[in-house]
Design a protein around this motif. Sequence first.
Motif, PDB file in Angstrom:
ATOM      1  N   ARG A  15      -7.330  -1.472  -0.250  1.00 21.22           N
ATOM      2  CA  ARG A  15      -7.046  -0.494  -1.308  1.00 21.22           C
ATOM      3  C   ARG A  15      -8.213   0.485  -1.475  1.00 21.22           C
ATOM      4  NH1 ARG A  15      -3.270  -0.967  -4.970  1.00 21.22           N
ATOM      5  NH2 ARG A  15      -4.600  -0.516  -6.756  1.00 21.22           N
TER       6      ARG A  15
ATOM      7  N   MET B  12      -8.093   2.968   1.311  1.00 17.49           N
ATOM      8  CA  MET B  12      -7.001   3.929   1.081  1.00 17.49           C
ATOM      9  C   MET B  12      -7.322   4.865  -0.079  1.00 17.49           C
ATOM     10  SD  MET B  12      -4.411   4.260   2.897  1.00 17.49           S
ATOM     11  CE  MET B  12      -3.834   5.939   2.773  1.00 17.49           C
TER      12      MET B  12
ATOM     13  N   ALA C 285      -4.540   9.780   3.835  1.00 12.95           N
ATOM     14  CA  ALA C 285      -3.289   9.540   4.560  1.00 12.95           C
ATOM     15  C   ALA C 285      -3.052  10.646   5.573  1.00 12.95           C
ATOM     16  CB  ALA C 285      -2.132   9.456   3.571  1.00 12.95           C
TER      17      ALA C 285
ATOM     18  N   HIS D 116      -7.205   3.951  -3.323  1.00 12.73           N
ATOM     19  CA  HIS D 116      -6.570   3.552  -4.588  1.00 12.73           C
ATOM     20  C   HIS D 116      -7.615   3.017  -5.565  1.00 12.73           C
ATOM     21  CE1 HIS D 116      -2.696   4.421  -3.174  1.00 12.73           C
ATOM     22  NE2 HIS D 116      -2.511   3.359  -2.427  1.00 12.73           N
TER      23      HIS D 116
ATOM     24  N   TYR E 120      -0.492   3.044   5.704  1.00 14.10           N
ATOM     25  CA  TYR E 120      -0.805   1.907   4.839  1.00 14.10           C
ATOM     26  C   TYR E 120       0.461   1.118   4.515  1.00 14.10           C
ATOM     27  CZ  TYR E 120      -2.524  -0.471   0.576  1.00 14.10           C
ATOM     28  OH  TYR E 120      -2.862  -1.388  -0.382  1.00 14.10           O
TER      29      TYR E 120
ATOM     30  N   THR F  64      -6.620   9.927  -2.034  1.00 15.40           N
ATOM     31  CA  THR F  64      -5.747   9.058  -1.241  1.00 15.40           C
ATOM     32  C   THR F  64      -4.863   9.871  -0.299  1.00 15.40           C
ATOM     33  OG1 THR F  64      -5.698   7.416  -2.991  1.00 15.40           O
ATOM     34  CG2 THR F  64      -3.903   7.346  -1.399  1.00 15.40           C
ATOM     35  N   SER F  65      -4.250  10.941  -0.828  1.00 12.96           N
ATOM     36  CA  SER F  65      -3.316  11.709  -0.006  1.00 12.96           C
ATOM     37  C   SER F  65      -4.044  12.354   1.173  1.00 12.96           C
ATOM     38  CB  SER F  65      -2.615  12.767  -0.849  1.00 12.96           C
ATOM     39  OG  SER F  65      -3.567  13.578  -1.497  1.00 12.96           O
TER      40      SER F  65
END
Lengths: 240, 343
Positions: free
Chosen positions: A49, A52, A78, A54, A84, A74-75
């Motif tokens: 997490r 990523m 990604a 979070h 994930y 986070t975005s």
Amino acid sequence: MSDTILTLTGVQADIAQYHILQGVDLAVPRGAVTMLLGRNGVGKTTTLRTIMGHLVARQGVIGFDGMDITARATSARARLGIGYVPENMGIFSDLTVEENMVLAAVSGRLLAERRDRIFAAFPPLRTFWTSDAGTLSGGQKQMLSIARAMAEDRKLYLIDEPTKGLAPAIISTMVAALRELKDGGASILLVEQNFAVARALGDHAAVMDDGRIVWSGEMSELADDAGLQERLMGLSMEGK
Amino acid sequence: MSDAPDHRPTMAAVSFGARLDWAAPWLMVPALILLGFFAIGSMSSWLTLTVSALAMGMMIFVMASGLTLVFGLMDVINFGHGAFVSVGAFVGVSTVLALGHWAGAPSLVLNLLAVGLGVLAAMLVTGVLGWIFERVIIRPVYGAHLKQILITMGGLIVVEQVIVMIWGPDEIFFARPETLKGAITFAGAALEKYRLLAVAVGLAVFVAMRLVLRRTRIGLIVRAGVENGEMVEALGYRLGMVFVGVFIAGSALAGLGGVMWGFYQEVITAGMGEDMMVLVFIVVIIGGLGSVEGAFIGALMVGLMQNYIAFLEPKAALISNIALMTAILMWRPQGMMPVVKAK
């Protein structure tokens, strides 16, 4: 191009008032499967997490593909190419299986060739393509969750306990799909409690305890050394 | 081969009642209308009341639709939503009054043009106001419910006072555009033209919202975000941006609702939005937080209850909607169509 896709250096993270990650140092090699192992509650999920985004890394550096991503959203992480699969699967149950997949293809459309490959790996997804994802069984939801990460090529896959609570027959489907991903040259960081699965898939392993990596090396070395397993994870592989 | 017996799970058929479960909320509206018919007895009164109720319901839905999405998407409780209703009403009505020669002319086209421009101005201003509101007031208090309630209430008071500053403290009375006055007679019942227009507009907004939410990519992101925002971000979407867009759209819709409500009442006050918020919150709660469909059904039910009970038992009208909310929450504690939260 470095042969390490992801590096964590002294990463610390908290959940509410609890200090969970207490200085994680981890290197994930490119094009291989790295198993993140350890007992319950040692910080494996928290590590994923935090990678990523979070959870905020209070200290330390997260490097991905040669960039420092510690402060990125986070975005953005990604979009840099991290796929994930969370422990709770993160399925959108009000959306259909198809809508879940379309959403996962961030760059636009889900390519037909890609969809067919996913159908081949997970046949139930074809059957339930237009059903609400909330109606799927636990195993099917897990398939969808992994399929979603496979909707586009990612540089790194973070997968959290994909076999948790699944029947043995479905575990083998899952292992086969992950092996296919691995054979395609993907870099994977995989949290897994099922040691047999870890042994079948892992190239490298890192073992956590109390919010730190306490051992890292080749998976085969750990798999062959019952004493080491016992010492690191309290694992007893009697009869194996 | 495995020694285990073949895995052949048997599938028991679901009962007819259980299969209708998903449709139960949708059936509530016709059931209530039917119940009203038998309770009222007179065809013409029932028809007049029903159209009035549906018009009121549609307007409340237009005001509530944005609020439910804002709550579902970012867990933001916005008590200041009523500010957009008031501002929308003042801007829209002022625009139409400024176009007095169009609004006063006995021409449907000119009248609709005046109202259309009023609506456009109202939505534009409330949209921009929503954007500022999100930046200045909401953004610093993400994740803190108590602070959200306090600061959005404060925002509401400030906006109301700004209205008083610009338009004065008195309520403004006015007449509807010429061709929207009066009623048509249908089956012996007088149906006000404006109420029919309100029903049509509300229905159009609902259909448009459903199309956007079901058929477009942005709609997909919003629906997924209401259920599990963290995962939407992990797929690479900037949920914060989506939220700002939804907030602006929701504010503009509240502005539209304000104009519609203003022309319905033929009077506007700075506190009208605040007054409407009780009904709007009831609608959002009984519909299920985050659900546009739920808000639609909830709004129609609130409208129907209010109008039928006011006719049948005027004294009970004050508690009719609270009673409705209590009954619905006893039946479905999460509201009629809650969006499953998987956080």
